[in-house]
Design a protein around this motif. Sequence first.
Motif, PDB file in Angstrom:
ATOM      1  N   PRO A  99       0.000   0.256  19.261  1.00  0.00           N
ATOM      2  CA  PRO A  99      -0.208  -1.188  19.172  1.00  0.00           C
ATOM      3  C   PRO A  99       0.514  -1.675  17.911  1.00  0.00           C
ATOM      4  O   PRO A  99       0.441  -1.013  16.873  1.00  0.00           O
ATOM      5  CB  PRO A  99      -1.715  -1.348  19.044  1.00  0.00           C
ATOM      6  N   VAL A 100       1.248  -2.801  17.995  1.00  0.00           N
ATOM      7  CA  VAL A 100       2.056  -3.247  16.860  1.00  0.00           C
ATOM      8  C   VAL A 100       1.844  -4.723  16.536  1.00  0.00           C
ATOM      9  O   VAL A 100       1.451  -5.512  17.390  1.00  0.00           O
ATOM     10  CB  VAL A 100       3.567  -3.014  17.102  1.00  0.00           C
ATOM     11  N   THR A 108      18.717 -14.534  12.197  1.00  0.00           N
ATOM     12  CA  THR A 108      19.492 -13.306  11.973  1.00  0.00           C
ATOM     13  C   THR A 108      19.239 -12.224  13.020  1.00  0.00           C
ATOM     14  O   THR A 108      20.017 -11.283  13.132  1.00  0.00           O
ATOM     15  CB  THR A 108      19.155 -12.704  10.599  1.00  0.00           C
ATOM     16  N   GLY A 109      18.126 -12.302  13.738  1.00  0.00           N
ATOM     17  CA  GLY A 109      17.762 -11.270  14.698  1.00  0.00           C
ATOM     18  C   GLY A 109      17.046 -10.087  14.071  1.00  0.00           C
ATOM     19  O   GLY A 109      16.637  -9.154  14.761  1.00  0.00           O
ATOM     20  N   TRP A 110      16.849 -10.094  12.744  1.00  0.00           N
ATOM     21  CA  TRP A 110      16.179  -8.984  12.062  1.00  0.00           C
ATOM     22  C   TRP A 110      14.716  -8.946  12.490  1.00  0.00           C
ATOM     23  O   TRP A 110      14.042  -9.961  12.576  1.00  0.00           O
ATOM     24  CB  TRP A 110      16.283  -9.156  10.551  1.00  0.00           C
ATOM     25  N   PHE A 111      14.200  -7.748  12.758  1.00  0.00           N
ATOM     26  CA  PHE A 111      12.793  -7.605  13.121  1.00  0.00           C
ATOM     27  C   PHE A 111      12.180  -6.403  12.427  1.00  0.00           C
ATOM     28  O   PHE A 111      12.872  -5.467  12.017  1.00  0.00           O
ATOM     29  CB  PHE A 111      12.609  -7.490  14.635  1.00  0.00           C
ATOM     30  N   ALA A 112      10.868  -6.473  12.299  1.00  0.00           N
ATOM     31  CA  ALA A 112      10.093  -5.364  11.739  1.00  0.00           C
ATOM     32  C   ALA A 112       8.721  -5.400  12.390  1.00  0.00           C
ATOM     33  O   ALA A 112       8.183  -6.474  12.667  1.00  0.00           O
ATOM     34  CB  ALA A 112       9.956  -5.499  10.227  1.00  0.00           C
ATOM     35  N   ALA A 113       8.187  -4.227  12.650  1.00  0.00           N
ATOM     36  CA  ALA A 113       6.841  -4.127  13.223  1.00  0.00           C
ATOM     37  C   ALA A 113       6.203  -2.826  12.757  1.00  0.00           C
ATOM     38  O   ALA A 113       6.895  -1.878  12.382  1.00  0.00           O
ATOM     39  CB  ALA A 113       6.897  -4.171  14.747  1.00  0.00           C
ATOM     40  N   ALA A 114       4.896  -2.820  12.793  1.00  0.00           N
ATOM     41  CA  ALA A 114       4.166  -1.627  12.357  1.00  0.00           C
ATOM     42  C   ALA A 114       2.921  -1.449  13.215  1.00  0.00           C
ATOM     43  O   ALA A 114       2.341  -2.424  13.690  1.00  0.00           O
ATOM     44  CB  ALA A 114       3.774  -1.753  10.889  1.00  0.00           C
ATOM     45  N   SER A 115       2.551  -0.198  13.392  1.00  0.00           N
ATOM     46  CA  SER A 115       1.316   0.129  14.093  1.00  0.00           C
ATOM     47  C   SER A 115       0.321   0.679  13.080  1.00  0.00           C
ATOM     48  O   SER A 115       0.713   1.189  12.041  1.00  0.00           O
ATOM     49  CB  SER A 115       1.570   1.172  15.183  1.00  0.00           C
ATOM     50  N   THR A 116      -0.948   0.571  13.400  1.00  0.00           N
ATOM     51  CA  THR A 116      -1.984   1.150  12.541  1.00  0.00           C
ATOM     52  C   THR A 116      -2.620   2.367  13.189  1.00  0.00           C
ATOM     53  O   THR A 116      -3.469   3.009  12.577  1.00  0.00           O
ATOM     54  CB  THR A 116      -3.077   0.108  12.233  1.00  0.00           C
ATOM     55  N   SER A 117      -2.195   2.672  14.429  1.00  0.00           N
ATOM     56  CA  SER A 117      -2.752   3.831  15.118  1.00  0.00           C
ATOM     57  C   SER A 117      -1.817   4.251  16.241  1.00  0.00           C
ATOM     58  O   SER A 117      -0.904   3.509  16.608  1.00  0.00           O
ATOM     59  CB  SER A 117      -4.136   3.499  15.695  1.00  0.00           C
ATOM     60  N   LEU A 118      -2.046   5.434  16.756  1.00  0.00           N
ATOM     61  CA  LEU A 118      -1.321   5.966  17.906  1.00  0.00           C
ATOM     62  C   LEU A 118      -2.320   6.667  18.815  1.00  0.00           C
ATOM     63  O   LEU A 118      -3.263   7.280  18.334  1.00  0.00           O
ATOM     64  CB  LEU A 118      -0.312   7.038  17.482  1.00  0.00           C
ATOM     65  N   THR A 119      -2.052   6.574  20.109  1.00  0.00           N
ATOM     66  CA  THR A 119      -2.798   7.390  21.059  1.00  0.00           C
ATOM     67  C   THR A 119      -1.781   8.075  21.953  1.00  0.00           C
ATOM     68  O   THR A 119      -0.689   7.549  22.178  1.00  0.00           O
ATOM     69  CB  THR A 119      -3.773   6.552  21.913  1.00  0.00           C
ATOM     70  N   GLY A 120      -2.134   9.250  22.447  1.00  0.00           N
ATOM     71  CA  GLY A 120      -1.190   9.999  23.260  1.00  0.00           C
ATOM     72  C   GLY A 120      -1.803  10.551  24.528  1.00  0.00           C
ATOM     73  O   GLY A 120      -3.021  10.553  24.708  1.00  0.00           O
ATOM     74  N   THR A 121      -0.898  11.006  25.422  1.00  0.00           N
ATOM     75  CA  THR A 121      -1.317  11.659  26.660  1.00  0.00           C
ATOM     76  C   THR A 121      -0.589  12.991  26.760  1.00  0.00           C
ATOM     77  O   THR A 121       0.376  13.246  26.031  1.00  0.00           O
ATOM     78  CB  THR A 121      -0.964  10.820  27.904  1.00  0.00           C
TER      79      THR A 121
END
Length: 161
Positions: A99-100, A108-121
């Motif tokens: 989730p971000v 400019t088209g510049w972007f940044a995003a961050a997640s605070t967690s990960l889940t996997g399968t």
Amino acid sequence: MKHRHSAALCLTAGLFVAGVVAPADAVPGGSATERCTGFHAKGEGVDSGLGTTTATLYRGQREWATSVGTFTLGVEVDGVVPFTGEIVLTNDKGTLTAPVEGTLDTATGWFAAASTSLTGTDGYVDTTGRLRFRGVEDLTDHTFTEHVYGKFCVPKVKKDK
């Protein structure tokens, strides 16, 4: 507005590619019960302009995963659009979902995003961590490049005595 939406989508895909991963409830760097590994990948993708991005992530010259980002845009302020969503990374070992929250610069088209967690399968079912995505979207053709940084953590294997 179409450019903003496209940029946000590209941003999301980019975030998926580059990220820093650490356990959601642990201090960065892991703990005595986890083993953590740094992660860096580069990505190339396309923003559909409909809230979805797709990208291919590479580690060195080797394809590592594909990503699909789905995003909801916020209200633009001074040329910057915030967004939220999730980026799903998929390879032959399984999927990782991040989730971000991020921003896209509509000039400019510049972007940044961050997640605070990960889940996997599958092979990533026990993986935790965080990711950061940074990149630039071409606001004309809706393609983007990105870097993903993070740390993936998994439980340490206990050896039988």
